[in-house]
Design a protein around this motif. Sequence first.
Motif, short mmCIF file in Angstrom:
data_model
loop_
_atom_site.label_atom_id
_atom_site.label_comp_id
_atom_site.label_asym_id
_atom_site.label_seq_id
_atom_site.Cartn_x
_atom_site.Cartn_y
_atom_site.Cartn_z
N CYS A 151 -7.94 4.85 -0.23
CA CYS A 151 -8.49 4.66 -1.77
C CYS A 151 -9.42 3.68 -2.01
O CYS A 151 -9.91 3.64 -3.19
CB CYS A 151 -6.85 4.23 -2.50
N CYS A 152 -9.76 2.81 -1.15
CA CYS A 152 -10.64 1.72 -1.46
C CYS A 152 -11.95 1.57 -0.75
O CYS A 152 -12.65 0.75 -0.67
CB CYS A 152 -9.82 0.54 -1.29
N PRO B 49 -10.05 0.81 -8.48
CA PRO B 49 -8.99 0.24 -7.67
C PRO B 49 -8.36 -0.91 -8.19
O PRO B 49 -7.22 -1.42 -8.06
CB PRO B 49 -9.30 0.05 -6.34
N ARG B 50 -9.21 -1.96 -8.60
CA ARG B 50 -9.03 -3.54 -9.21
C ARG B 50 -7.93 -3.33 -10.29
O ARG B 50 -6.89 -4.01 -9.83
CB ARG B 50 -10.03 -4.15 -9.33
N LYS B 51 -8.13 -2.66 -11.12
CA LYS B 51 -7.23 -2.39 -12.26
C LYS B 51 -5.94 -1.80 -11.85
O LYS B 51 -4.66 -2.34 -12.26
CB LYS B 51 -7.86 -1.74 -13.55
N ALA B 52 -6.17 -0.84 -10.79
CA ALA B 52 -4.79 -0.19 -10.41
C ALA B 52 -3.89 -1.44 -9.62
O ALA B 52 -2.53 -1.40 -9.74
CB ALA B 52 -5.10 0.97 -9.54
N ALA C 89 0.76 6.60 -7.09
CA ALA C 89 -0.14 7.32 -7.12
C ALA C 89 0.29 8.98 -7.14
O ALA C 89 -0.16 9.71 -8.11
CB ALA C 89 -1.55 7.24 -6.50
N TRP C 90 0.99 9.28 -6.34
CA TRP C 90 1.70 10.28 -5.88
C TRP C 90 2.49 10.94 -7.29
O TRP C 90 2.50 12.15 -7.62
CB TRP C 90 2.48 10.70 -4.79
N ARG C 91 3.21 10.04 -7.71
CA ARG C 91 4.24 10.44 -8.72
C ARG C 91 3.68 10.36 -10.21
O ARG C 91 4.01 11.03 -11.04
CB ARG C 91 5.41 9.35 -8.93
N ASP C 92 2.53 9.42 -10.34
CA ASP C 92 1.94 9.43 -11.58
C ASP C 92 0.56 9.48 -11.72
O ASP C 92 -0.43 9.14 -11.32
CB ASP C 92 2.09 7.79 -12.14
N PRO C 93 0.09 10.81 -12.31
CA PRO C 93 -1.26 11.23 -12.26
C PRO C 93 -2.14 10.30 -12.85
O PRO C 93 -3.36 10.05 -12.46
CB PRO C 93 -1.09 12.50 -12.97
N TRP D 126 0.95 -1.22 0.06
CA TRP D 126 -0.07 -0.23 0.02
C TRP D 126 0.76 1.32 0.00
O TRP D 126 0.54 2.33 -0.54
CB TRP D 126 -0.77 -0.05 1.01
N LYS D 127 1.98 1.19 0.64
CA LYS D 127 2.81 2.41 0.78
C LYS D 127 3.48 2.64 -0.73
O LYS D 127 3.46 3.64 -1.30
CB LYS D 127 4.18 2.14 1.65
#
Length: 76
Positions: free
Chosen positions: A75-76, A30-33, A16-20, A9-10
């Motif tokens: 996020c979930c 979230p499943r696809k992510a 997510a912070w690096r890649d918009p 999760w970290k």
Amino acid sequence: MSTPTEEDWKQIHAMAWRDPSFRELLETDPRKALDAYGEKAGKSFSKVVEVTPRPHGVSDEDLHKQEHAKYPPACC
């Protein structure tokens, strides 16, 4: 591996912070992510979160009072 670990999760949040575009995917699907993260990390997940069994002898009211209960990531 069946569910993402705390370390996963970290890493997912860091992605997510690096890649918009990954962030948008995480917020919308979230499943696809998790599948995308798993591909990069060489992992696969059968569940997004794992809910532990309800503590024995704890009422609904007591559950709401628990301050240290584990919750899934925001996020979930």
